[in-house]
Enzyme design. Sequence first.
Site, short mmCIF file in Angstrom:
data_model
loop_
_atom_site.label_atom_id
_atom_site.label_comp_id
_atom_site.label_asym_id
_atom_site.label_seq_id
_atom_site.Cartn_x
_atom_site.Cartn_y
_atom_site.Cartn_z
N GLY A 198 -106.73 -94.11 13.05
CA GLY A 198 -105.48 -93.06 13.12
C GLY A 198 -106.08 -92.05 11.77
N GLU A 448 -102.03 -103.87 11.70
CA GLU A 448 -101.93 -104.89 9.81
C GLU A 448 -102.22 -106.07 10.39
OE1 GLU A 448 -102.08 -103.34 6.65
OE2 GLU A 448 -102.80 -101.39 7.98
#
Length: 667
Positions: A198, A448
Site C-alpha cells: 500500500g 496483517e
Amino acid sequence: MATDTAPTHHKGADETEASEYVQPTVDVAALTRLLDGRHAEVRNLVRTNLAEYASVLEEAETMSTDEFRDRVRDLVVEMASTGQTGMGFPEQYGGGGDVGASIAAFETLAFGDLSVLVKVGVQFGLFGGAILQLGTKAHHDEYLPDLITGKVMGCFAMTETGHGSNVQALGTVATYDATTEEFVITTPDDSSRKDYIGNAARHADVAVVFAQLEIDGESEGVHAFVVPLRENGEVLPGIRIEDCGRKLGLNGVDNGRIWFDGVRVPRSALLNQFADVTRDGVYESPIENPNRRFFTMLGTLVQGRVCVGGGGINASKVALAIATRYADRRRQFNATSEDQEELLLDYGIHQRRLLPLIAKTYALHFAQEIVAEQLHEVSSHTDAPEEGENEHERRELESRAAATKVIGTWHATETIQECREACGGAGYLSLNRFDALKADTDVFTTFEGDNHVLLQLVAKGLLTDYASDFEDMDQFGMVRFVAGLAVDTVLEKTNVHKLIERIRDVMPGGDEWDQEAGLLDPHYQLMMLRFREEHMLGGVARRLKRGIDNDMNPGEVFSRVQDHVIGAARAHVERLVVEAFVDKIDELPDGDQKVALSLLCDLHALCTIEKDRAWFMEHGRLTVQRSKAITREINGLLRKIRPLAVDLVDAFGVPPEMLRSPELVGS
C-alpha cells in the site's frame, strides 16, 4: 470473571414471557458513552471529521482510480492536521503520546470510507509504526515529524510474491559494503519482489524494506531498512515500481510492486532498535538468539493486527445499523393483520438473521476493548521486551491480538453479507453501502496475517504456554517441543476430571452440572465453552505426542492434526469473547442498561453453544432435550431483544452521513 459467589438465578425465556418480565428501556446516549469508553472525545473528533468528509463515499464511485487515490491521499493529510492520526506517536514529535487513543481513532474511522482507513493504517500504523518501534532516536528525529503531518508519505515493504506469510524466508537481500559503509538492497528474482504494498504505486516517498541482512557472505536474518523510493515524485534510479492494478476493493489505496537493483543506502538506514552493524561490518545485537530477535522485532508491530480487528468490527456496525433500521421500516406480507403488512424485523427468521449478529458485535466490541487496553499498557512499559514478565505479557498480547483479529474480521465478512441479503434488492445498490463494505473488508481476513495462520499462532501459545521456544515459529519445532516437553503440562492443565472439580466449585448440580444449571447462568455458559476449549487442546497435545512416539515425520504429524489445532484455537477465542462480555456486564450497576446487555450476552453465549451443539453432544455435555431447550431459549431472547434492536444499533454511534442509504434507514 468473579466466581466466588453464585450468580443470580436467571429464569428461562419461556418462564419470563409472563407479566413478571419488564421490558428494559435503552438509553442510547448512555450506551454510546459506555461503548466509547475512556476515549469518547477522540471518537467524537473522528465522527465529526467523517461527517465533514462524507462526500468521499460518493467520490469513490464517480472518480477515476487515479483521481480517487489522490483524493484519499489529500483526505489523509487533512485529517493528519486535526491530530487524530498521530495520537500514538510521542508528543515531542507532534503526536499525542497515547496508543489507546490512536486505536480508538482508527476503529472509529472504519465507519467511513475504508480506503481512507487503510491509507491511514499504512502511513501511520505500518510505515510510521515501523520507524517508531524498530528505529532509534536518529530515525525518529529524521522521519517522525514529517510523517505525522503527511509531508513525507511512506510504505511498509514486507510482503513478497513468493513468500507471503513466511516472513523469515523473504528473498530481498541487503548486503553490507564496509568499504562505503552502505547496504546494497537487491531483489534477486521475481518471487522476491515486494508485492501488494500500500502507498507504493503512486504516493510513497520512502519505504521501510524488510530484507535478509548479509555480512561477508553470512546471513543475519530479516531486518528493516529505510529506503527512499521517490524524489519530487520521480522514482529513483535502481528502483522499479509497478501498479498492482484494480483490486476487489480498496481502490483508493495505491498498491504496488517494488524491485530493487543494487540500491545503496547508508549504514544509518538500518532500523537498529534490536540490532546494528558497525562501520567495519561487525553485527551486534542485545538479543543473541536469532529467532527470538526476529519475533521480538515483529512483536513490536502487533498494533496493526489490533487495528485491523477493530476496523472489521466497526464496519460490521455500519452494516447492522443499516439493515436493522431497514427491517424496522420495511413491510412485507400480511402475517398478523389483514390491514397492514408485517415489519421484516417482526418475523422470527429475520430476528434470527440479525439479532445474534448484533449480540456478537457487542461481544466483540468488549473483547477488542481488552486487547486495545493490553496493547496500551504493554506499549507504555519502559523495560526492554526481552526482560522477564514483560516478555510474557507481550507474547500473550500477540496471541490475543491475533485471536481477536481473526474472529473480528471473519465476523465482518459474515455480517456484511447477511445484512446485504436482509435488505434484498435495495442492499445491492451502491448508494446503500453494502457493495463497498463487502469489497473493502474482504481482504481484512488475509492482511496483517492470514486468519488460519494466525489461529495456528494462537494454538501454539496455548500449547507452549508462551514458553521460551514460543518465538521459534517453525511449526515442526513446535511439534517436537509439545510432544517432548510440554505435553504433560498441557494434559495436566486440560485434565477433564480436574476441570470438573473446578466447575463444581462454582456450579450447582455436581456431576450433572451441565444438565441442572440454568441456561442463562453465565457460569454455565462459560464452563461449557471452557470444557470444549480444554478438551480440544488436550486432544491436540495427545495426537502430537502419539505421532512423535510413532516416529512419524513432525511435518506430517502437524499436517494431520492441523484441523484440530485450528478448532482448539477457535474454541479458545470464542471463550475469550464471551468472557469479555460477561466481565463487562459484571462491572455495570443494576438497571435497564445492564438488563439489555445481559439479554445480548445470553443470546451470544447460547448461539455459540448452539452452533457447535454436535460437538457438545458427541462429548456428552449436551442432551437432545437440553439442546432443544437452548434453541427455545434463544428464540425467547430474540423476542425480548426485538423492541430494543434499533436503539442497540443506534448506540454504535455511526454518523448518519456514513449510513447514507436514505430510503433504507429513514431520516
